[in-house]
Design a protein around this motif. Sequence first.
Motif, PDB file in Angstrom:
ATOM      1  N   LEU A  77       0.915  -1.192   0.134  1.00  0.00           N
ATOM      2  CA  LEU A  77      -0.142  -0.190   0.026  1.00  0.00           C
ATOM      3  C   LEU A  77       0.858   1.239   0.132  1.00  0.00           C
ATOM      4  O   LEU A  77       1.661   1.370   0.783  1.00  0.00           O
ATOM      5  N   VAL A  78       0.970   1.999  -1.087  1.00  0.00           N
ATOM      6  CA  VAL A  78       1.613   3.252  -0.926  1.00  0.00           C
ATOM      7  C   VAL A  78       0.530   4.587  -0.919  1.00  0.00           C
ATOM      8  O   VAL A  78      -0.206   4.528  -1.816  1.00  0.00           O
ATOM      9  N   VAL A  79       0.884   5.209   0.209  1.00  0.00           N
ATOM     10  CA  VAL A  79      -0.442   6.573   0.338  1.00  0.00           C
ATOM     11  C   VAL A  79       0.487   7.641   0.840  1.00  0.00           C
ATOM     12  O   VAL A  79       1.360   7.433   1.969  1.00  0.00           O
ATOM     13  N   GLY A  80       0.254   8.601   0.334  1.00  0.00           N
ATOM     14  CA  GLY A  80       0.885   9.960   0.825  1.00  0.00           C
ATOM     15  C   GLY A  80       0.098  10.731   1.750  1.00  0.00           C
ATOM     16  O   GLY A  80       0.288  12.261   1.792  1.00  0.00           O
ATOM     17  N   GLY A  81      -1.033  10.711   2.108  1.00  0.00           N
ATOM     18  CA  GLY A  81      -2.025  11.384   2.890  1.00  0.00           C
ATOM     19  C   GLY A  81      -3.176  11.770   2.115  1.00  0.00           C
ATOM     20  O   GLY A  81      -3.091  11.490   0.821  1.00  0.00           O
ATOM     21  N   SER A  82      -3.861  12.513   2.415  1.00  0.00           N
ATOM     22  CA  SER A  82      -5.258  12.934   1.840  1.00  0.00           C
ATOM     23  C   SER A  82      -4.993  13.787   0.668  1.00  0.00           C
ATOM     24  O   SER A  82      -5.579  13.892  -0.378  1.00  0.00           O
ATOM     25  N   GLN A  83      -3.650  14.490   0.790  1.00  0.00           N
ATOM     26  CA  GLN A  83      -3.306  15.434  -0.411  1.00  0.00           C
ATOM     27  C   GLN A  83      -2.380  14.761  -1.205  1.00  0.00           C
ATOM     28  O   GLN A  83      -2.034  15.329  -2.302  1.00  0.00           O
ATOM     29  N   GLY A  84      -1.810  13.497  -0.918  1.00  0.00           N
ATOM     30  CA  GLY A  84      -0.894  13.039  -1.618  1.00  0.00           C
ATOM     31  C   GLY A  84       0.575  13.631  -1.569  1.00  0.00           C
ATOM     32  O   GLY A  84       0.463  14.387  -0.694  1.00  0.00           O
ATOM     33  N   ALA A  85       1.570  13.010  -1.964  1.00  0.00           N
ATOM     34  CA  ALA A  85       3.006  13.061  -1.682  1.00  0.00           C
ATOM     35  C   ALA A  85       3.469  13.132  -3.071  1.00  0.00           C
ATOM     36  O   ALA A  85       3.834  12.199  -3.690  1.00  0.00           O
ATOM     37  N   ARG A  86       3.826  14.396  -3.673  1.00  0.00           N
ATOM     38  CA  ARG A  86       4.555  14.521  -4.974  1.00  0.00           C
ATOM     39  C   ARG A  86       6.009  13.636  -5.187  1.00  0.00           C
ATOM     40  O   ARG A  86       5.923  12.900  -6.203  1.00  0.00           O
ATOM     41  N   LYS A  87       6.656  13.801  -4.236  1.00  0.00           N
ATOM     42  CA  LYS A  87       8.122  12.803  -4.423  1.00  0.00           C
ATOM     43  C   LYS A  87       7.709  11.123  -4.232  1.00  0.00           C
ATOM     44  O   LYS A  87       8.383  10.660  -4.815  1.00  0.00           O
ATOM     45  N   MET A  88       7.015  11.285  -3.277  1.00  0.00           N
ATOM     46  CA  MET A  88       6.689   9.568  -3.331  1.00  0.00           C
ATOM     47  C   MET A  88       5.963   9.245  -4.469  1.00  0.00           C
ATOM     48  O   MET A  88       5.919   8.082  -4.939  1.00  0.00           O
ATOM     49  N   ASN A  89       4.972  10.123  -5.183  1.00  0.00           N
ATOM     50  CA  ASN A  89       4.286   9.716  -6.296  1.00  0.00           C
ATOM     51  C   ASN A  89       5.238   9.217  -7.523  1.00  0.00           C
ATOM     52  O   ASN A  89       5.020   8.560  -8.242  1.00  0.00           O
ATOM     53  N   LEU A  90       6.078  10.184  -7.521  1.00  0.00           N
ATOM     54  CA  LEU A  90       7.087  10.299  -8.747  1.00  0.00           C
ATOM     55  C   LEU A  90       7.947   8.716  -8.710  1.00  0.00           C
ATOM     56  O   LEU A  90       8.314   8.215  -9.655  1.00  0.00           O
ATOM     57  N   ALA A  91       8.297   8.504  -7.277  1.00  0.00           N
ATOM     58  CA  ALA A  91       9.139   7.185  -7.115  1.00  0.00           C
ATOM     59  C   ALA A  91       8.134   6.129  -7.618  1.00  0.00           C
ATOM     60  O   ALA A  91       8.715   5.159  -8.003  1.00  0.00           O
ATOM     61  N   THR A  92       6.755   6.194  -7.128  1.00  0.00           N
ATOM     62  CA  THR A  92       6.249   5.076  -7.314  1.00  0.00           C
ATOM     63  C   THR A  92       5.854   5.030  -8.820  1.00  0.00           C
ATOM     64  O   THR A  92       5.669   3.676  -9.260  1.00  0.00           O
ATOM     65  N   ASN A  93       5.493   6.042  -9.584  1.00  0.00           N
ATOM     66  CA  ASN A  93       5.421   6.110 -10.878  1.00  0.00           C
ATOM     67  C   ASN A  93       6.675   5.223 -11.488  1.00  0.00           C
ATOM     68  O   ASN A  93       6.349   4.763 -12.795  1.00  0.00           O
ATOM     69  N   GLN A  94       7.773   5.754 -11.090  1.00  0.00           N
ATOM     70  CA  GLN A  94       9.119   4.919 -11.755  1.00  0.00           C
ATOM     71  C   GLN A  94       8.947   3.497 -11.594  1.00  0.00           C
ATOM     72  O   GLN A  94       9.310   2.861 -12.527  1.00  0.00           O
ATOM     73  N   ILE A  95       8.604   3.173 -10.321  1.00  0.00           N
ATOM     74  CA  ILE A  95       8.495   1.623  -9.932  1.00  0.00           C
ATOM     75  C   ILE A  95       7.650   0.880 -11.186  1.00  0.00           C
ATOM     76  O   ILE A  95       7.972  -0.268 -11.557  1.00  0.00           O
TER      77      ILE A  95
END
Length: 401
Positions: A213-231
């Motif tokens: 489960l990858v979650v960055g909070g209700s607003q999301g987390a830009r850096k975590m999202n970029l890393a997850t997209n690369q994965i």
Amino acid sequence: MMVVFSGGGTAGHFHPARNIAEALKGEVPGVQPYFVGTEGRVEAAELPGLGHPYRLLPVEGLRSPPGARRGSGGVARLPGFVSAAAANARALWLMARAVARLVPDFRRRGAAGVVVTGGYVSAPAGIAGWLLGLPVVVQEQNRNPGRTTRLVARWARQIHLAHPEATAGLPGRARRRVVHSGNPIRPLPPAEERDRETARRALGLPVSGSVILVVGGSQGARKMNLATNQILQDDMPNEREFVLWVTGRAHFAAAEAALAGRTRDRFAIVPYLEPERMYRALAAADLAVSRAGAMATSEFLAWGLPAILVPLPTAAADHQTANARALEEAGAAVHLPERDPFGAELRGARLWREVRRLLDTPGLLSAMSEAARSRARPDAARDVAAAIADLLRRHAAEAPS
């Protein structure tokens, strides 16, 4: 009986107030929660749907002046000091005006006590309660107590801490009134609703294999999202691994566009999970990757869910890093800074290496899960509410007839 609850600016401050208020209604029949929040913040959006009276005030937080840097021209950042001083003068004026409004408001409503859960709006409520001689209660979510907590704790009758380590950050005399209660999360569902296979089927996830489960909070987390997209772009998950990615509403469209046309047999993307579906996700997952907000990490502990925590480096007083380190020391999580020791930004390969290390080390996830449960306080909201109810009864008995 009317009890004031004040905490806001972020969900991490507002939701504890909401959860304690709901639990207090079960402890004190007929109690009426009254919320004090900030205009334009998360509580302003959520309070209208709760059905409780509330008041929103224009309040601002204090700013720390930038550090002085001297160069050939003298103090290079003097404008920053002037700007911070002006902003702080305005913040103090708004705070004083808020206190002046809340004192007669609390008196008129017959307030019996004030519960403060952090955020700058809760300081005026705590001060107003103190001026009226009401019992004031503080609940602090983070490893490092915030500025409001340190202020209001000086006269609070009870101080409830999620992290025992937070005691050292309080004024000396206040430490005598500390209770280690945990964070007041929502009540866990019955055991049969926490079954992993049932939760996975309800969410349409694979029943076998590992779910991350990858979650960055209700607003999301830009850096975590970029890393997850690369994965996901690089097809790092294998056939036994599935990623459930909660992007945050603001980031969902970009994430969907980046992965358009790709086979979704190893991942699913959603913008947000409402509480019921999030609880299913927590039950379904083997591992969470998340920011290190206090309420999110408390949910992980309650569910016994191991986590890789990527603290938000710009959080006030870097409190998320303190949260992550405390849980890493307890053996319940891994602290993964957004920048590596050489200053490089978080990348998908670095994040996925850590995920695979945890998944591939026999017994490690189960040990982390056990450590998480040993530190969990799933009944914290009820425990805090029971302590507040007892305080209110004693204060009423001591009051002159």
